[in-house]
Write an enzyme that holds these catalytic residues in place. Structure first.
Site, PDB file in Angstrom:
ATOM      1  N   ASP A   1      -5.443  25.662  -4.103  1.00 50.70           N
ATOM      2  CA  ASP A   1      -6.436  24.673  -3.664  1.00 50.70           C
ATOM      3  C   ASP A   1      -5.698  23.403  -3.254  1.00 50.70           C
ATOM      4  OD1 ASP A   1      -8.684  22.687  -3.654  1.00 50.70           O
ATOM      5  OD2 ASP A   1      -9.794  24.333  -4.578  1.00 50.70           O
TER       6      ASP A   1
ATOM      7  N   GLY B   1     -19.908  20.948   1.506  1.00 51.52           N
ATOM      8  CA  GLY B   1     -20.626  19.889   0.800  1.00 51.52           C
ATOM      9  C   GLY B   1     -22.112  20.147   0.872  1.00 51.52           C
TER      10      GLY B   1
ATOM     11  N   CYS C   1     -26.769  29.932   4.377  1.00 52.16           N
ATOM     12  CA  CYS C   1     -26.871  29.111   5.599  1.00 52.16           C
ATOM     13  C   CYS C   1     -26.655  29.929   6.873  1.00 52.16           C
ATOM     14  CB  CYS C   1     -25.872  27.961   5.562  1.00 52.16           C
ATOM     15  SG  CYS C   1     -26.332  26.682   4.395  1.00 52.16           S
TER      16      CYS C   1
ATOM     17  N   TYR D   1     -21.729  24.861   9.884  1.00 52.36           N
ATOM     18  CA  TYR D   1     -21.239  25.464   8.635  1.00 52.36           C
ATOM     19  C   TYR D   1     -21.689  26.926   8.562  1.00 52.36           C
ATOM     20  CZ  TYR D   1     -21.350  26.423   3.556  1.00 52.36           C
ATOM     21  OH  TYR D   1     -21.221  26.984   2.315  1.00 52.36           O
TER      22      TYR D   1
ATOM     23  N   LYS E   1     -19.509  30.539   8.764  1.00 48.04           N
ATOM     24  CA  LYS E   1     -19.632  31.586   7.735  1.00 48.04           C
ATOM     25  C   LYS E   1     -19.923  32.934   8.402  1.00 48.04           C
ATOM     26  CE  LYS E   1     -19.196  29.478   3.692  1.00 48.04           C
ATOM     27  NZ  LYS E   1     -17.967  29.736   2.913  1.00 48.04           N
TER      28      LYS E   1
ATOM     29  N   ASN F   1     -27.370  28.320  -2.955  1.00 50.71           N
ATOM     30  CA  ASN F   1     -27.435  27.104  -3.794  1.00 50.71           C
ATOM     31  C   ASN F   1     -27.024  27.333  -5.244  1.00 50.71           C
ATOM     32  OD1 ASN F   1     -28.486  25.304  -1.787  1.00 50.71           O
ATOM     33  ND2 ASN F   1     -30.430  26.406  -1.985  1.00 50.71           N
TER      34      ASN F   1
ATOM     35  N   GLU G   1     -22.436  16.166  -3.007  1.00 50.15           N
ATOM     36  CA  GLU G   1     -23.236  16.830  -4.034  1.00 50.15           C
ATOM     37  C   GLU G   1     -24.492  17.459  -3.429  1.00 50.15           C
ATOM     38  OE1 GLU G   1     -22.640  13.708  -3.694  1.00 50.15           O
ATOM     39  OE2 GLU G   1     -24.367  12.431  -4.067  1.00 50.15           O
TER      40      GLU G   1
ATOM     41  N   GLN H   1     -39.984  20.783   1.098  1.00 51.99           N
ATOM     42  CA  GLN H   1     -39.061  21.845   1.493  1.00 51.99           C
ATOM     43  C   GLN H   1     -38.713  22.670   0.244  1.00 51.99           C
ATOM     44  OE1 GLN H   1     -38.491  18.561   1.486  1.00 51.99           O
ATOM     45  NE2 GLN H   1     -36.343  18.012   1.303  1.00 51.99           N
TER      46      GLN H   1
ATOM     47  N   ARG I   1     -36.318  28.259   1.882  1.00 52.35           N
ATOM     48  CA  ARG I   1     -35.282  29.288   1.742  1.00 52.35           C
ATOM     49  C   ARG I   1     -35.377  29.861   0.329  1.00 52.35           C
ATOM     50  NH1 ARG I   1     -29.732  27.414   3.533  1.00 52.35           N
ATOM     51  NH2 ARG I   1     -30.476  28.132   5.544  1.00 52.35           N
TER      52      ARG I   1
END
Ligand code: NAD
Length: 325
Positions: free
Chosen positions: A32, A75, A119, A148, A152, A177, A190, A217, A282
């Site tokens: 990392d 993020g 996503c 993003y 993916k 999530n 965050e 949402q 979602r």
């Protein structure tokens, strides 16, 4: 001892996964840009370096059997939905995946786990907050609502292509999530559960917190322990995916905030303000994971939120104490 690599071992999910793998008896190498922020790493060896560099990927996969690839430029909504970081997000994360797959293949890595995301699902299927469609097969025709998500999806296809052309064993999961203690809780990257817990912890009883959008949402949130459990079960299965790893307990952001207030024992007003939002609704669809693994996440959201709130509440208290001293 089987030797495994965790890419992104300094991050939230990667640091928890490394701990789990070490406790199972694996020899774990982590790589990392940074060490874990809130705990000592459980990795037996930790390479602090940049996986955008193919030489680093080359060194990281040396003598490794299994790779868990979780490193990404990543993020919450404040980072990935503003558009301000799109070029970095796409370039950095794609470079990591290109390097780790190519170097891993050349070094004879046996199995790859890749953490994709909810996503990737098309925005057109997530306009109704009460009935989002997130079954694995609904990914195409592709229309993610962020770059993003596009990265993916590209990387999912990259793993599939390596599997097809080189026979590489792959396991691709779409996380929904993930939250819990030791996740980013301030600073702009965050996610909603951590941001809400922080706001509730910082605000005195009777005060007011801000929420982006109208709070109607919907999302589901998966506690970190069940995420790691799902990753391990999936990696040891014969199934390549892609498969959702998420919770099916869908709540609105207003309900999430109410839950955090209940846990804290506070009554706070919610003020809705404009902000980056993502899709309208979602939820994870767990039919495929149940069928393929005979297991799916099942713990109630409130249980994980309580543990997360307690941890963030302590972080807030420590911050206040260190500012006062
Ligand atoms: P995180 O940001 O805490 O961890 C990612 C780690 O990757 C960070 O520690 C970061 O320093 C590292 N990294 C970034 N660029 C790097 C580079 N060039 N070289 C080496 N390391 C680099 O995020 P997380 O929440 O732990 O997520 C882990 C993975 O799961 C990511 O791929 C993310 O996209 C995916 N995911 C997470 C969620 C979630 O809710 N947390 C949801 C869907 C998908």
């Amino acid at each position: 001892m089987k030797r495994v690599l965790v890419c992104g071992a300094g991050g939230f999910i990667g640091s928890h996964l490394a701990k789990r793998l070490a406790s199972e008896g694996f020899w774990v190498r982590g790589v990392d840009l940074k060490h874990p922020e809130f705990s000592q790493t459980a990795c037996h060896e930790f390479i602090q370096a940049d996986l955008r560099d193919p030489q680093v990927a080359h060194r990281a996969v040396d003598s490794i059997e299994d790779v868990y690839q979780l490193a990404a430029d990543m993020g919450g909504a404040g980072y990935i939905f503003t558009g301000d970081h799109d070029a970095n997000v796409m370039h950095n994360s794609a470079s990591i995946n290109l390097n780790i797959l190519e170097e891993g293949r050349k070094a004879g890595v046996k199995r790859f786990f890749y953490s994709s995301s909810a996503c990737i699902y098309p925005a057109y299927n997530q306009e109704d907050p009460d009935n989002p469609v997130c079954s694995e097969a609904s990914a195409y025709p592709a229309a993610p609502d962020s770059e993003y998500g596009w990265e993916k999806l590209f990387s999912e296809r990259l793993y599939a292509a390596y599997s097809r052309n080189y026979g590489t064993e792959i396991h691709v999961a779409r996380f929904h999530n993930i939250f819990g203690p030791q996740g980013t809780w301030q600073g702009g990257r965050e996610k909603a559960p951590a941001a809400i817990c922080r706001k509730v912890a910082e605000t005195p009883d009777g005060g007011e917190i801000e929420i982006w959008g109208d709070g109607k949402q919907t999302r589901s949130f998966l506690y970190i322990d069940e995420c790691v459990e799902g990753v391990r079960r999936f990696m040891d299965s014969g199934f390549a995916g892609p498969v959702n790893i998420g919770s099916e307990e869908m709540v609105s952001i207003n309900q999430l905030a109410e839950m955090a207030m209940q846990i804290a024992g506070k009554k706070l007003r919610i003020r809705h303000i404009p902000g980056p939002l993502g899709v309208r609704g979602r939820n994870s669809d767990n039919r495929l994971i149940s069928e393929k693994l005979g297991w799916a996440p099942s713990r109630p959201l409130k249980e994980g939120l309580r543990r997360t709130f307690e941890w963030i509440n302590n972080q807030v208290k420590n911050r206040v104490a260190s500012m006062a001293s």
